[in-house]
Design an enzyme around this catalytic site. Sequence first.
Site, PDB file in Angstrom:
ATOM      1  N   LYS A  75     -17.184 -40.390 -27.620  1.00 29.70           N
ATOM      2  CA  LYS A  75     -15.784 -40.093 -27.312  1.00 29.70           C
ATOM      3  C   LYS A  75     -15.286 -41.123 -26.324  1.00 29.70           C
ATOM      4  O   LYS A  75     -15.940 -41.376 -25.307  1.00 29.70           O
ATOM      5  CB  LYS A  75     -15.639 -38.685 -26.716  1.00 29.70           C
ATOM      6  CG  LYS A  75     -14.192 -38.248 -26.599  1.00 29.70           C
ATOM      7  CD  LYS A  75     -13.658 -37.800 -27.943  1.00 29.70           C
ATOM      8  CE  LYS A  75     -12.151 -37.644 -27.955  1.00 29.70           C
ATOM      9  NZ  LYS A  75     -11.440 -38.938 -28.011  1.00 29.70           N
ATOM     10  N   LYS A  99     -18.685 -38.705 -17.776  1.00 28.49           N
ATOM     11  CA  LYS A  99     -17.518 -37.823 -17.670  1.00 28.49           C
ATOM     12  C   LYS A  99     -17.641 -36.608 -18.588  1.00 28.49           C
ATOM     13  O   LYS A  99     -17.405 -35.469 -18.174  1.00 28.49           O
ATOM     14  CB  LYS A  99     -16.258 -38.624 -18.013  1.00 28.49           C
ATOM     15  CG  LYS A  99     -14.951 -37.939 -17.689  1.00 28.49           C
ATOM     16  CD  LYS A  99     -13.771 -38.818 -18.080  1.00 28.49           C
ATOM     17  CE  LYS A  99     -13.815 -40.157 -17.408  1.00 28.49           C
ATOM     18  NZ  LYS A  99     -12.647 -41.011 -17.746  1.00 28.49           N
ATOM     19  N   LYS A 111     -16.405 -46.378 -26.116  1.00 28.01           N
ATOM     20  CA  LYS A 111     -15.158 -47.028 -25.719  1.00 28.01           C
ATOM     21  C   LYS A 111     -14.926 -48.220 -26.629  1.00 28.01           C
ATOM     22  O   LYS A 111     -15.872 -48.787 -27.191  1.00 28.01           O
ATOM     23  CB  LYS A 111     -15.217 -47.509 -24.263  1.00 28.01           C
ATOM     24  CG  LYS A 111     -13.856 -47.605 -23.589  1.00 28.01           C
ATOM     25  CD  LYS A 111     -13.330 -46.230 -23.189  1.00 28.01           C
ATOM     26  CE  LYS A 111     -12.036 -46.327 -22.402  1.00 28.01           C
ATOM     27  NZ  LYS A 111     -11.625 -45.018 -21.881  1.00 28.01           N
ATOM     28  N   THR A 195      -4.429 -36.231 -18.413  1.00 25.76           N
ATOM     29  CA  THR A 195      -5.207 -36.967 -17.419  1.00 25.76           C
ATOM     30  C   THR A 195      -4.556 -36.873 -16.046  1.00 25.76           C
ATOM     31  O   THR A 195      -5.224 -36.606 -15.039  1.00 25.76           O
ATOM     32  CB  THR A 195      -5.372 -38.442 -17.830  1.00 25.76           C
ATOM     33  OG1 THR A 195      -5.922 -38.506 -19.147  1.00 25.76           O
ATOM     34  CG2 THR A 195      -6.297 -39.169 -16.880  1.00 25.76           C
ATOM     35  N   ASN A 226       1.203 -43.093 -17.819  1.00 29.54           N
ATOM     36  CA  ASN A 226       1.051 -41.662 -18.087  1.00 29.54           C
ATOM     37  C   ASN A 226       0.293 -40.937 -16.986  1.00 29.54           C
ATOM     38  O   ASN A 226       0.651 -39.822 -16.596  1.00 29.54           O
ATOM     39  CB  ASN A 226       0.318 -41.445 -19.417  1.00 29.54           C
ATOM     40  CG  ASN A 226       1.201 -41.724 -20.615  1.00 29.54           C
ATOM     41  OD1 ASN A 226       2.423 -41.724 -20.507  1.00 29.54           O
ATOM     42  ND2 ASN A 226       0.584 -41.990 -21.757  1.00 29.54           N
ATOM     43  N   SER A 354      -8.575 -33.936 -25.159  1.00 30.99           N
ATOM     44  CA  SER A 354      -9.003 -34.585 -26.400  1.00 30.99           C
ATOM     45  C   SER A 354     -10.020 -33.708 -27.124  1.00 30.99           C
ATOM     46  O   SER A 354     -10.002 -33.600 -28.360  1.00 30.99           O
ATOM     47  CB  SER A 354      -9.616 -35.959 -26.106  1.00 30.99           C
ATOM     48  OG  SER A 354      -8.617 -36.926 -25.894  1.00 30.99           O
TER      49      SER A 354
END
Length: 422
Positions: A75, A99, A111, A195, A226, A354
Site C-alpha cells: 500500500k 505506518k 511506493k 491525512t 491537502n 485508503s
Amino acid sequence: MDLSYGNDSHGAWQTYLAQIDRVAPYLTHLSDYINTLKRPKRCLIVDVPIVMDDGTIQHFEGYRVQHNLSRGPGKGGIRYHPDVDLNEVMALSAWMTIKSAVVNLPFGGAKGGVRVDPSKLSKRELERLTRRFTAEISPIIGPQKDIPAPDVGTNGSIMGWMMDTYSSSVGYTVTGVVTGKPIHLGGSLGRVKATGRGVFITGRHIANRINLPIHGAKVAVQGFGNVGSEAALLFADAGAIVTWVQDHSGTIYNENGLDLPKLVQHVAEHRGVKGFADAQVADDEDFWDASVEIMIPAALESQITVDRAQRLKAKIVLEGANGPTLPAADDVLVERNIVVVPDVICNAGGVTVSYFEWVQDMASYFWTEEEINERLDKLLIQAINDVWSSAEEHQCTLRTAAYILACERILEARQERGIYPG
C-alpha cells in the site's frame, strides 16, 4: 546487493535505516529477522515514453517499490515530482510498511513515482504519462498485490486513469486496484481530508497528554496542500491560531492569525501562498524561528536539520510529511524536550481511509462520511494510545515506540510465515 544507493548521508533511505538501527535493540527474539526491514522485497524501474502534444517523444523514469508484504498487499502512493529517485521511493515504501503496522492495518508497504514536473505537462500529456506508467507497473499491482494511491503531484483524476488502464488490461472494472479515486469511481468519502485530519487527531491527543491547551496555541505549517491546509483548518476550528505558513512559493506570517479560508482560496487560484495580501513576507529560513507552540512540517522529507532543530521554539512537532526530521535532528529535539509525533502515526489518516476505501470497494458497500470519520478517529486514537504506552514502557521517544510496535508486528508475521523454500 548494495542498498546505499548513493553517498548522501541525508538521503531518505539512509534516514530510514538509521531509524531501524535505533529500534533494533528493543526487538530481542525477533532480531534475527531485522535485515528483512533493511531490504526492499522488490524494486521495479521502468522507462515511460510518451508522445508530447508537439509530436516529440520524451522519456521519463518511473519506479514502484514493494518494501515488505508480510502482513498483506503493498500500500502506498504514487509521486510525480522532478526530484523522485530510487533512494526516496525505497524510503517512502519502507515508511508505509511501518505506518500500516503501527495502525494495525492488514497491509505491507509500497511506493511509486515518476521523475517529472507535472505542472509542465498538459492534461493530455499527464494522462498519457499516467496510462503508460500504469501499464509498465501493472504486472506487480492489483487489489490483492499492491494498491497505489495519490501522493505529491498526483490526485484523484490520476487514480481514475490508473484504475481505467489496469481494468482495460484485465477486461473488467477493478475499483480496488487504487485508492484515492473520485467518489463516482468507487472512491471513499473523507479520503481527501483524511491525512490532515489524522495530523489534527494525533496532535490534539498528544497535546492533551502533555497539558498543552490547543485553544490559543500558535501554529506554523510547512506545506499547504491537502495535508497542511486541512490540519491548519481543524486546528483553527479548535481555537488555535495559525500564524506562519510556508510552501514552495514562499513564506508568509501574520502574528494575529492568518485568514485560512481566504488563504485556501488564494492557493487554489495562484498555486502557492506567494502574494497573499493579508500577511507579511518572510525569508524561508525565518520560518524555523517562528514563535509557535505547534510546528507542522507537511511538505517533503529531510526538512528539520540539526541547525533548524536547535532553533525551533515549538513544544510539539507534528510530522504531516514523511521523514521530515533527520535522525541527528531528532536527538536535538529530544534534548530540548520538544515532543515529536512521528510521521508513521501522525500522517497515517490517509492510509487508514485508503484501507476503508479498499474494504468498501471489495464489498461494493459504501459508508457515510460521518461513519468514516468516526472509524478513523477511533482507530487513530487507539494507535496513538498504544504508541504512548509503548514509550512509557520502554522509556523512549514516540518515534522509537511506534517503530517497536510496528517492527514487532511485521517481524512476527515474517517469523510465522517462515522462509520459502526452507
